[in-house]
Design a protein around this motif. Sequence first.
Motif, PDB file in Angstrom:
ATOM      1  N   GLN A  76      46.340  48.714  46.196  1.00 57.58           N
ATOM      2  CA  GLN A  76      44.899  48.629  46.445  1.00 57.58           C
ATOM      3  C   GLN A  76      44.614  47.730  47.644  1.00 57.58           C
ATOM      4  OE1 GLN A  76      43.030  47.432  42.773  1.00 57.58           O
ATOM      5  NE2 GLN A  76      43.011  49.525  41.964  1.00 57.58           N
ATOM      6  N   ARG A  77      45.321  46.638  47.754  1.00 56.52           N
ATOM      7  CA  ARG A  77      45.132  45.754  48.909  1.00 56.52           C
ATOM      8  C   ARG A  77      45.519  46.460  50.202  1.00 56.52           C
ATOM      9  NH1 ARG A  77      47.769  39.966  48.207  1.00 56.52           N
ATOM     10  NH2 ARG A  77      46.802  39.814  50.264  1.00 56.52           N
ATOM     11  N   ARG A  78      46.620  47.181  50.180  1.00 59.10           N
ATOM     12  CA  ARG A  78      47.049  47.893  51.379  1.00 59.10           C
ATOM     13  C   ARG A  78      46.051  48.986  51.759  1.00 59.10           C
ATOM     14  NH1 ARG A  78      51.912  48.657  50.050  1.00 59.10           N
ATOM     15  NH2 ARG A  78      51.783  50.748  49.150  1.00 59.10           N
ATOM     16  N   PRO A 128      37.942  47.829  42.458  1.00 55.12           N
ATOM     17  CA  PRO A 128      38.762  47.681  43.673  1.00 55.12           C
ATOM     18  C   PRO A 128      37.917  47.534  44.930  1.00 55.12           C
ATOM     19  CG  PRO A 128      38.709  49.970  42.959  1.00 55.12           C
ATOM     20  CD  PRO A 128      38.011  49.182  41.882  1.00 55.12           C
ATOM     21  N   GLY A 129      38.593  47.247  46.036  1.00 60.55           N
ATOM     22  CA  GLY A 129      37.923  47.150  47.326  1.00 60.55           C
ATOM     23  C   GLY A 129      36.957  45.984  47.378  1.00 60.55           C
ATOM     24  N   ILE A 133      35.811  39.439  39.204  1.00 58.87           N
ATOM     25  CA  ILE A 133      37.165  39.175  38.718  1.00 58.87           C
ATOM     26  C   ILE A 133      38.080  40.209  39.350  1.00 58.87           C
ATOM     27  CG2 ILE A 133      38.636  38.913  36.707  1.00 58.87           C
ATOM     28  CD1 ILE A 133      36.335  36.884  36.920  1.00 58.87           C
ATOM     29  N   ALA A 134      38.884  39.779  40.308  1.00 57.61           N
ATOM     30  CA  ALA A 134      39.778  40.691  41.007  1.00 57.61           C
ATOM     31  C   ALA A 134      41.027  40.947  40.175  1.00 57.61           C
ATOM     32  CB  ALA A 134      40.163  40.120  42.371  1.00 57.61           C
ATOM     33  N   SER A 174      32.222  47.416  35.480  1.00 52.71           N
ATOM     34  CA  SER A 174      33.545  47.722  36.013  1.00 52.71           C
ATOM     35  C   SER A 174      33.525  49.144  36.544  1.00 52.71           C
ATOM     36  CB  SER A 174      34.620  47.579  34.928  1.00 52.71           C
ATOM     37  OG  SER A 174      35.907  47.857  35.450  1.00 52.71           O
ATOM     38  N   ALA A 175      34.074  49.334  37.735  1.00 53.78           N
ATOM     39  CA  ALA A 175      34.069  50.650  38.366  1.00 53.78           C
ATOM     40  C   ALA A 175      35.475  51.082  38.738  1.00 53.78           C
ATOM     41  CB  ALA A 175      33.178  50.648  39.621  1.00 53.78           C
ATOM     42  N   LEU A 176      35.928  52.186  38.148  1.00 57.01           N
ATOM     43  CA  LEU A 176      37.206  52.834  38.477  1.00 57.01           C
ATOM     44  C   LEU A 176      38.384  51.870  38.372  1.00 57.01           C
ATOM     45  CD1 LEU A 176      36.168  55.162  41.449  1.00 57.01           C
ATOM     46  CD2 LEU A 176      35.926  55.491  38.982  1.00 57.01           C
ATOM     47  N   ALA A 177      38.426  51.116  37.299  1.00 55.66           N
ATOM     48  CA  ALA A 177      39.527  50.176  37.081  1.00 55.66           C
ATOM     49  C   ALA A 177      40.166  50.314  35.708  1.00 55.66           C
ATOM     50  CB  ALA A 177      39.019  48.741  37.263  1.00 55.66           C
TER      51      ALA A 177
END
Length: 302
Positions: free
Chosen positions: A41-43, A81-82, A98-99, A120-123
């Motif tokens: 996700q970071r990449r 994410p993001g 909260i990452a 929370s979205a798409l996690a």
Amino acid sequence: MPHCVRDTVARTTWIGVTSGMAQNVQTPPALFDRALLHARQRRAHAQGAVSFLLDRVTEDMSDRLAAVMREFHAPADLWTPGEGLAVLRARLPSLQRIALGETGEEKLPFTPESLDLVVSALALQFVNDLPGVLAQVRRALKPDGLLLAAMIGGDSLTELRQAFAAAEAECEGGVSPRVAPFADLRDIGALLQRAGFALPVTDVDRVVVRYANAFALMQDIRRMGAANVLIERRRTPSRRATLLRMAEIYAERFADSDGRIRATFDIIWLSGWAPHASQQQPLKPGSAKASLAEAVKKAGES
């Protein structure tokens, strides 16, 4: 995103659904490598993530919260994410994010009854112990606090799953885990009830995306940071012949008349409230004022 065209189908709403799936499992199996998920996700974010699904969910979440006639003073965004749900900050300036990398082993950093809203979205589709996480959220909410979340589920990527399974069976004599298992609508409703949420509601938003070919779809999945993070995933590169055959099967089974392929994404929405005395309560058995038999009899006489 020039290579795809998005179409949608109607949303269906289920209220208070139940399922026999939920069992009392003390130690759920670990399905996902969440450290790898975080890295991907970071990449993806650093390289310019594909965000059309997250953008859709963010807009929808904003609309859903606008319909809730109250102010939230202690909200938290769990693992989106993001950039997270930054668009909500105008309405929720105190939103605590909260990452994914901040929580080890899915243990949430919330004290009991400290929040009045968790979004929370798409996690949540990448959670190993979803019943446990929902129970933690429920404990963290103040009485009459709200959970509102969206996750990938249902028949998402069923076309890719089927095409890969057929190609590997044909070319390699076996099938490896390629697409994560997704919970369905009834399962999520049952888990909300099991976690102790009042007034649980689930519904599904099906998004059908069209691509030039299967490889364009797979590129988008990688740029979402959502490529295969199953612990039991295959660790060696796929054979070129298998990938080419997968793309052929995908096109044979799931292409429209113009040659573009379809990819299904089911976005499951879930919401529930921490119990409170002010909430609407179901009628007690035997408390009805009128008999159903009498109502049917009167309808037949009229």
